[in-house]
Design a protein around this motif. Structure first.
Motif, PDB file in Angstrom:
ATOM      1  N   GLU A  57       0.831  -1.204   0.000  1.00  0.00           N
ATOM      2  CA  GLU A  57       0.000   0.000   0.000  1.00  0.00           C
ATOM      3  C   GLU A  57       0.869   1.258   0.000  1.00  0.00           C
ATOM      4  O   GLU A  57       0.601   2.215  -0.727  1.00  0.00           O
ATOM      5  CB  GLU A  57      -0.923  -0.005   1.212  1.00  0.00           C
ATOM      6  CG  GLU A  57      -1.845   1.191   1.252  1.00  0.00           C
ATOM      7  CD  GLU A  57      -2.824   1.136   2.416  1.00  0.00           C
ATOM      8  OE1 GLU A  57      -3.309   2.199   2.799  1.00  0.00           O
ATOM      9  OE2 GLU A  57      -3.090   0.033   2.924  1.00  0.00           O
ATOM     10  N   TRP A  58       1.922   1.275   0.815  1.00  0.00           N
ATOM     11  CA  TRP A  58       2.816   2.436   0.865  1.00  0.00           C
ATOM     12  C   TRP A  58       3.493   2.665  -0.479  1.00  0.00           C
ATOM     13  O   TRP A  58       3.554   3.795  -0.971  1.00  0.00           O
ATOM     14  CB  TRP A  58       3.868   2.267   1.965  1.00  0.00           C
ATOM     15  CG  TRP A  58       4.843   3.392   2.013  1.00  0.00           C
ATOM     16  CD1 TRP A  58       4.632   4.640   2.525  1.00  0.00           C
ATOM     17  CD2 TRP A  58       6.177   3.383   1.506  1.00  0.00           C
ATOM     18  NE1 TRP A  58       5.750   5.403   2.365  1.00  0.00           N
ATOM     19  CE2 TRP A  58       6.719   4.655   1.749  1.00  0.00           C
ATOM     20  CE3 TRP A  58       6.960   2.415   0.879  1.00  0.00           C
ATOM     21  CZ2 TRP A  58       8.020   4.986   1.382  1.00  0.00           C
ATOM     22  CZ3 TRP A  58       8.254   2.751   0.509  1.00  0.00           C
ATOM     23  CH2 TRP A  58       8.776   4.022   0.769  1.00  0.00           C
ATOM     24  N   GLU A 117       2.485   1.666  -3.524  1.00  0.00           N
ATOM     25  CA  GLU A 117       1.530   2.044  -4.570  1.00  0.00           C
ATOM     26  C   GLU A 117       0.864   3.396  -4.328  1.00  0.00           C
ATOM     27  O   GLU A 117       0.643   4.148  -5.271  1.00  0.00           O
ATOM     28  CB  GLU A 117       0.463   0.957  -4.725  1.00  0.00           C
ATOM     29  CG  GLU A 117       1.006  -0.343  -5.264  1.00  0.00           C
ATOM     30  CD  GLU A 117       1.633  -0.215  -6.641  1.00  0.00           C
ATOM     31  OE1 GLU A 117       1.131   0.576  -7.469  1.00  0.00           O
ATOM     32  OE2 GLU A 117       2.640  -0.895  -6.878  1.00  0.00           O
ATOM     33  N   LYS A 118       0.526   3.701  -3.078  1.00  0.00           N
ATOM     34  CA  LYS A 118      -0.221   4.927  -2.805  1.00  0.00           C
ATOM     35  C   LYS A 118       0.653   6.129  -2.498  1.00  0.00           C
ATOM     36  O   LYS A 118       0.202   7.259  -2.652  1.00  0.00           O
ATOM     37  CB  LYS A 118      -1.189   4.700  -1.639  1.00  0.00           C
ATOM     38  CG  LYS A 118      -2.345   3.804  -1.994  1.00  0.00           C
ATOM     39  CD  LYS A 118      -3.328   3.733  -0.854  1.00  0.00           C
ATOM     40  CE  LYS A 118      -4.537   2.923  -1.258  1.00  0.00           C
ATOM     41  NZ  LYS A 118      -5.490   2.793  -0.155  1.00  0.00           N
ATOM     42  N   THR A 119       1.857   5.918  -2.023  1.00  0.00           N
ATOM     43  CA  THR A 119       2.700   7.045  -1.624  1.00  0.00           C
ATOM     44  C   THR A 119       3.970   7.127  -2.454  1.00  0.00           C
ATOM     45  O   THR A 119       4.206   8.120  -3.140  1.00  0.00           O
ATOM     46  CB  THR A 119       3.067   6.935  -0.130  1.00  0.00           C
ATOM     47  OG1 THR A 119       1.870   6.859   0.626  1.00  0.00           O
ATOM     48  CG2 THR A 119       3.873   8.132   0.323  1.00  0.00           C
ATOM     49  N   TYR A 120       4.782   6.086  -2.412  1.00  0.00           N
ATOM     50  CA  TYR A 120       6.109   6.135  -3.028  1.00  0.00           C
ATOM     51  C   TYR A 120       6.026   6.361  -4.535  1.00  0.00           C
ATOM     52  O   TYR A 120       6.661   7.265  -5.067  1.00  0.00           O
ATOM     53  CB  TYR A 120       6.866   4.847  -2.713  1.00  0.00           C
ATOM     54  CG  TYR A 120       8.298   4.846  -3.181  1.00  0.00           C
ATOM     55  CD1 TYR A 120       9.247   5.603  -2.529  1.00  0.00           C
ATOM     56  CD2 TYR A 120       8.690   4.071  -4.265  1.00  0.00           C
ATOM     57  CE1 TYR A 120      10.566   5.598  -2.950  1.00  0.00           C
ATOM     58  CE2 TYR A 120      10.004   4.056  -4.690  1.00  0.00           C
ATOM     59  CZ  TYR A 120      10.932   4.824  -4.029  1.00  0.00           C
ATOM     60  OH  TYR A 120      12.236   4.822  -4.445  1.00  0.00           O
ATOM     61  N   HIS A 121       5.223   5.591  -5.248  1.00  0.00           N
ATOM     62  CA  HIS A 121       5.123   5.738  -6.702  1.00  0.00           C
ATOM     63  C   HIS A 121       4.425   7.029  -7.114  1.00  0.00           C
ATOM     64  O   HIS A 121       4.637   7.520  -8.211  1.00  0.00           O
ATOM     65  CB  HIS A 121       4.382   4.555  -7.318  1.00  0.00           C
ATOM     66  CG  HIS A 121       5.236   3.349  -7.498  1.00  0.00           C
ATOM     67  ND1 HIS A 121       6.569   3.393  -7.765  1.00  0.00           N
ATOM     68  CD2 HIS A 121       4.919   2.038  -7.437  1.00  0.00           C
ATOM     69  CE1 HIS A 121       7.044   2.181  -7.868  1.00  0.00           C
ATOM     70  NE2 HIS A 121       6.070   1.328  -7.665  1.00  0.00           N
ATOM     71  N   ARG A 122       3.599   7.558  -6.272  1.00  0.00           N
ATOM     72  CA  ARG A 122       2.868   8.777  -6.627  1.00  0.00           C
ATOM     73  C   ARG A 122       3.692  10.036  -6.406  1.00  0.00           C
ATOM     74  O   ARG A 122       3.415  11.067  -7.000  1.00  0.00           O
ATOM     75  CB  ARG A 122       1.573   8.870  -5.839  1.00  0.00           C
ATOM     76  CG  ARG A 122       0.624   7.757  -6.208  1.00  0.00           C
ATOM     77  CD  ARG A 122      -0.711   7.923  -5.534  1.00  0.00           C
ATOM     78  NE  ARG A 122      -1.557   6.787  -5.794  1.00  0.00           N
ATOM     79  CZ  ARG A 122      -2.318   6.653  -6.869  1.00  0.00           C
ATOM     80  NH1 ARG A 122      -2.316   7.576  -7.781  1.00  0.00           N
ATOM     81  NH2 ARG A 122      -3.066   5.580  -7.023  1.00  0.00           N
ATOM     82  N   ARG A 123       4.722   9.986  -5.561  1.00  0.00           N
ATOM     83  CA  ARG A 123       5.508  11.181  -5.233  1.00  0.00           C
ATOM     84  C   ARG A 123       6.913  11.190  -5.811  1.00  0.00           C
ATOM     85  O   ARG A 123       7.480  12.253  -6.006  1.00  0.00           O
ATOM     86  CB  ARG A 123       5.624  11.319  -3.719  1.00  0.00           C
ATOM     87  CG  ARG A 123       4.301  11.588  -3.066  1.00  0.00           C
ATOM     88  CD  ARG A 123       4.493  11.817  -1.599  1.00  0.00           C
ATOM     89  NE  ARG A 123       3.193  11.971  -0.960  1.00  0.00           N
ATOM     90  CZ  ARG A 123       3.004  11.834   0.317  1.00  0.00           C
ATOM     91  NH1 ARG A 123       4.004  11.547   1.107  1.00  0.00           N
ATOM     92  NH2 ARG A 123       1.805  11.994   0.825  1.00  0.00           N
ATOM     93  N   VAL A 181       2.842   8.134 -11.849  1.00  0.00           N
ATOM     94  CA  VAL A 181       1.422   8.426 -12.072  1.00  0.00           C
ATOM     95  C   VAL A 181       1.274   9.578 -13.069  1.00  0.00           C
ATOM     96  O   VAL A 181       0.444   9.519 -13.982  1.00  0.00           O
ATOM     97  CB  VAL A 181       0.717   8.744 -10.737  1.00  0.00           C
ATOM     98  CG1 VAL A 181      -0.694   9.251 -10.961  1.00  0.00           C
ATOM     99  CG2 VAL A 181       0.704   7.510  -9.844  1.00  0.00           C
TER     100      VAL A 181
END
Length: 85
Positions: free
Chosen positions: A52-53, A55-61, A73
């Motif tokens: 979850e971290w 996919e939702k945080t690391y890859h998005r930032r 993203v």
């Protein structure tokens, strides 16, 4: 290859292709943002928190040089929009 206590290292020279700076940075972020936040009651619970971290945080930032300094993203959105047009 250097051996110590009967163990043989698997990496080459410092600065060679096995230089792990990027992975060490990733694992430091993972440690600080997921692993050290709380006590995990099972390996599965921890595994899901890591996924979850990422996919939702690391890859998005995380901006990547190979993607023109865009996050994954942003890159996908830009190319899906361009492909649809």
């Amino acid at each position: 290859m250097l051996t110590c206590n009967g163990l043989q290292g698997s990496m080459g020279k410092v600065g060679a292709c096995g230089d792990n700076a990027a992975m060490e940075s990733f694992f430091a972020l993972l440690q600080r943002n997921v692993l050290d936040r709380r006590h995990w009651s099972s390996r599965e619970e921890l595994r899901l928190a890591i996924v979850e971290w990422i996919e939702k945080t690391y890859h998005r930032r995380r901006r990547q040089r190979g993607l023109g300094r865009l996050t994954p993203v942003e890159y996908e959105t830009l190319h899906q929009t361009a492909h649809a047009a």
